[in-house]
Write an enzyme that holds these catalytic residues in place. Structure first.
Site, PDB file in Angstrom:
ATOM      1  N   LYS A   1       0.818  -1.219   0.000  1.00 21.86           N
ATOM      2  CA  LYS A   1       0.000   0.000   0.000  1.00 21.86           C
ATOM      3  C   LYS A   1       0.852   1.269   0.000  1.00 21.86           C
ATOM      4  O   LYS A   1       0.427   2.309  -0.486  1.00 21.86           O
ATOM      5  CB  LYS A   1      -0.941  -0.017   1.198  1.00 21.86           C
ATOM      6  CG  LYS A   1      -1.952  -1.162   1.121  1.00 21.86           C
ATOM      7  CD  LYS A   1      -3.368  -0.670   1.186  1.00 21.86           C
ATOM      8  CE  LYS A   1      -4.374  -1.708   0.751  1.00 21.86           C
ATOM      9  NZ  LYS A   1      -4.341  -2.977   1.486  1.00 21.86           N
TER      10      LYS A   1
ATOM     11  N   GLU B   1      -9.865   6.960   2.992  1.00 17.92           N
ATOM     12  CA  GLU B   1     -10.697   5.958   3.647  1.00 17.92           C
ATOM     13  C   GLU B   1      -9.791   4.839   4.127  1.00 17.92           C
ATOM     14  O   GLU B   1      -8.719   4.637   3.574  1.00 17.92           O
ATOM     15  CB  GLU B   1     -11.695   5.395   2.635  1.00 17.92           C
ATOM     16  CG  GLU B   1     -11.135   4.314   1.687  1.00 17.92           C
ATOM     17  CD  GLU B   1     -10.017   4.769   0.743  1.00 17.92           C
ATOM     18  OE1 GLU B   1      -9.844   5.984   0.567  1.00 17.92           O
ATOM     19  OE2 GLU B   1      -9.302   3.882   0.207  1.00 17.92           O
TER      20      GLU B   1
ATOM     21  N   SER C   1       1.834  -9.792  -0.646  1.00 16.17           N
ATOM     22  CA  SER C   1       1.442  -8.374  -0.596  1.00 16.17           C
ATOM     23  C   SER C   1       1.703  -7.717   0.754  1.00 16.17           C
ATOM     24  O   SER C   1       1.849  -6.495   0.825  1.00 16.17           O
ATOM     25  CB  SER C   1      -0.035  -8.244  -0.966  1.00 16.17           C
ATOM     26  OG  SER C   1      -0.829  -9.118  -0.189  1.00 16.17           O
TER      27      SER C   1
HETATM   28  C1  LIG Z   1      -5.167  -4.102   1.224  1.00 14.96           C
HETATM   29  C2  LIG Z   1      -4.429  -5.362   1.055  1.00 14.96           C
HETATM   30  C3  LIG Z   1      -4.738  -6.290   0.015  1.00 14.96           C
HETATM   31  C4  LIG Z   1      -5.886  -6.121  -0.924  1.00 14.96           C
HETATM   32  O1  LIG Z   1      -5.868  -4.989  -1.728  1.00 14.96           O
HETATM   33  P1  LIG Z   1      -5.546  -5.046  -3.280  1.00 14.96           P
HETATM   34  O2  LIG Z   1      -5.936  -3.698  -3.756  1.00 14.96           O
HETATM   35  O3  LIG Z   1      -6.373  -6.136  -3.888  1.00 14.96           O
HETATM   36  O4  LIG Z   1      -4.088  -5.317  -3.423  1.00 14.96           O
HETATM   37  C5  LIG Z   1      -3.944  -7.412  -0.120  1.00 14.96           C
HETATM   38  N1  LIG Z   1      -2.916  -7.655   0.727  1.00 14.96           N
HETATM   39  C6  LIG Z   1      -2.605  -6.810   1.735  1.00 14.96           C
HETATM   40  C7  LIG Z   1      -1.465  -7.150   2.623  1.00 14.96           C
HETATM   41  C8  LIG Z   1      -3.348  -5.639   1.929  1.00 14.96           C
HETATM   42  O5  LIG Z   1      -3.024  -4.812   2.939  1.00 14.96           O
END
Ligand SMILES: *Cc1c(COP(=O)(O)O)cnc(C)c1O
Length: 420
Positions: A105, A127, A396
Site C-alpha cells: 500500500k 478511507e 502483498s
Molecule cells: C489491502 C491489502 C490487500 C488487498 O488490496 P488489493 O488492492 O487487492 O491489493 C492485499 N494484501 C494486503 C497485505 C493488503 O493490505
C-alpha cells in the site's frame, strides 16, 4: 474452486489502457455526481503530466529507494517449491511485506502524496477498512508534511485497534464513521463528502484500483513497480520469465501492479486469487471475478457481487483486505479478453498457505497474501502446474496484523483440511 482455463488473449501488444474516458473496454468510467467531475479531471491531468515528467519519476524513485525499502526482495523459496511435489519447479516470492509499513500500500500512498504536493494541496483525506491503507497514508503525510484525515467505520476501528493507534501516533486525525455499514463503504462516502467540500486544499488519496477514473489507472501505475522489479529479478535469478504469476485480489491493486509488466508476455500465465471464504457454493465469499457480474459500484463499471435485483451482496473473507464486493475495471477487462485467469482460495486453504509458508520459508505473511500461496498448493495438487515451472507469487503484506486470527492455527494443526 473455479477451473483455471488456458490463457487465450485478445489483448493487443500495444495495450496500456485505459482510453481517454478512463475506460478499459466497457469497464471503468466515472459514475459520480456532477460536483466531483472537475476534481477528478484535475487529478487525472495532474497524474498524466507527473507520470510523464522525468523529474517526478526521479523524486518518486529516490524516496522509494531511500525510505520505503525498494526494490523489495525476490525470495527464492526452495522448501516451499519442494512441497509442491512438481519436478524441477522453482518458486520466487516478491516480498512486498518488507516494504515500509509492511505492505504494497505504501507504493501508491507515496506516489499520490507526491502528486498532492505537486498539485499544491496541503491536506489529504483517505478511507480505510482494516487500516493498512490508512497507516500507509498517515506515514506518507508525516514524511511530506501534509495534514491527514482518515475516515474509518466504527466497526473496523473496534476490530483493528492497533492500526488506529498507529495512525494517531503518526499524526493523523482518525474520524469515526457511525453511518451506513460502519465499515469501508461508509468510510469511503464520508471521505468523498469531505473532499467535495474542500477540493481547493485537499487530495483524496484512494487506496486501490477501483473507483472512478483516474484512480484505477493511477493506482495501477504506482503499483506496477511491483511487477517491473519482479520481472527483472526473476529474469536474473531464473534466467527466464516465469510461467505462472499469482497474486491475491481484493480491489486488485497488488495483482494488477504485479501483472501489468507481464501483459505483453503471452506465455506468462497471470492468475488472480480471490477470497473463496467458506466456499463459493455457500454465498459467503468475496470472489468477484469468479462469481460476480458486470455492474456499477463506487463510481465505476466493473464486475461486482450483486443479487438479481442489482443489490450489492454481503461478502465474507477471513482476510479483511479481500472482503469487498467489487474489483478494479482493468482486471475485469483483462478477464473478459482472456489475458488473466482467476481462481479462489477458501479461508481454510489460505490458513493452510499461511502455515505452509511459515514452516517452509520462515515468513509470516498476511492472510490476504496467504490466499495466493494456498491457491498455488491447490493448483499443484490438482495437476495444473507443469514440470520445471518457474512460479512467481506476490506476498502483498506481512502477517502481524492477523496474529489474533492466526492464533487459531495453533489449535488446528490436526485439522485434516490444513495438513493434507
Ligand atoms: C489491502 C491489502 C490487500 C488487498 O488490496 P488489493 O488492492 O487487492 O491489493 C492485499 N494484501 C494486503 C497485505 C493488503 O493490505
Amino acid at each position: 474452486m473455479v477451473a483455471v482455463p488456458e490463457t487465450r488473449s485478445d489483448v493487443d501488444d500495444e495495450y496500456d489502457g485505459p482510453d481517454e474516458r478512463g475506460r478499459f473496454g466497457d469497464f471503468g468510467g466515472r459514475y459520480v455526481p456532477e460536483g466531483l467531475m472537475a476534481a477528478l479531471a484535475q487529478v487525472d491531468i495532474a497524474h498524466r503530466h507527473a507520470w510523464a515528467d522525468p523529474e517526478f519519476q526521479h523524486e518518486l524513485d529516490l524516496l522509494l529507494r531511500e525510505r520505503m525499502g525498494r526494490p523489495t526482495l525476490l525470495h527464492p523459496a526452495p522448501r516451499l517449491a519442494s512441497t509442491l511435489g512438481i519436478a524441477g519447479a522453482e518458486v520466487y516470492l516478491k516480498r512486498e511485506d518488507m516494504a515500509h509499513t509492511g505492505s504494497h500500500k505504501i507504493n501508491n500512498a507515496l506516489g499520490q502524496g507526491l502528486l498532492a504536493v505537486r498539485m499544491g494541496k496541503t491536506r489529504i483525506v483517505a478511507e480505510t477498512g482494516a487500516g493498512q491503507h490508512g497507516v500507509a497514508v498517515a506515514t506518507v503525510c508525516a514524511m511530506l508534511g501534509l495534514s491527514c484525515v482518515i475516515y474509518m467505520g466504527t466497526e473496523d476501528m473496534a476490530r483493528q485497534h492497533g492500526n488506529v493507534v498507529r495512525m494517531r501516533l503518526l499524526g493523523a486525525d482518525v474520524r469515526p464513521v457511525r453511518s451506513g455499514d460502519r465499515r469501508l463503504k461508509a468510510a469511503v462516502s464520508e471521505a468523498v463528502r469531505d473532499w467535495v467540500a474542500h477540493t481547493d486544499s485537499t487530495h483524496f488519496l484512494f487506496g486501490t484500483v477501483t473507483g472512478p477514473a483516474p484512480y484505477p489507472r493511477m493506482v495501477r501505475d504506482h503499483q506496477s513497480r511491483i511487477g517491473s522489479e519482479a520481472r527483472a529479478q526473476v529474469l536474473a535469478a531464473a534466467g527466464r520469465l516465469p510461467d505462472y504469476v499469482l497474486a491475491c485480489v481484493g480491489g486488485g491493486s497488488n495483482a494488477v501492479g504485479m501483472f501489468h509488466p507481464f501483459i505483453g508476455d503471452p506465455d506468462v500465465r497471470l492468475i488472480g486469487v480471490e477470497a473463496g471464504g467458506r466456499g463459493l457454493g455457500t454465498g459467503a465469499h468475496a470472489a468477484t471475478l469468479s462469481a460476480g457480474s458486470p455492474g456499477e459500484l463506487d463510481g465505476s463499471f466493473s464486475y461486482v457481487l450483486q443479487d438479481p435485483d442489482g443489490q450489492i451482496t454481503r461478502t465474507h473473507s477471513i482476510a479483511a483486505g479481500l472482503d469487498y464486493p467489487g474489483v478494479g475495471p482493468e482486471l475485469s477487462y483483462l478477464k473478459d479478453v482472456g489475458r488473466i485467469e482467476h481462481t479462489t482460495a477458501t479461508d481454510a486453504q489460505a490458513l493452510r498457505g499461511l502455515r505452509t509458508l511459515c514452516r517452509t520459508e520462515g515468513i509470516i505473511t498476511a492472510l490476504e497474501s496467504a490466499h495466493a500461496v494456498g491457491a498455488l498448493l491447490d493448483l499443484a495438487e490438482r495437476g495444473a502446474i507443469r514440470e520445471n515451472a518457474v512460479i512467481l507469487v506476490c506476498l502483498s503484506g506481512r502477517g502481524d496484523k492477523d496474529l489474533a486470527i492466526a492464533a487459531d492455527l495453533l489449535d488446528i494443526d490436526s485439522d485434516p483440511r490444513l495438513t493434507r
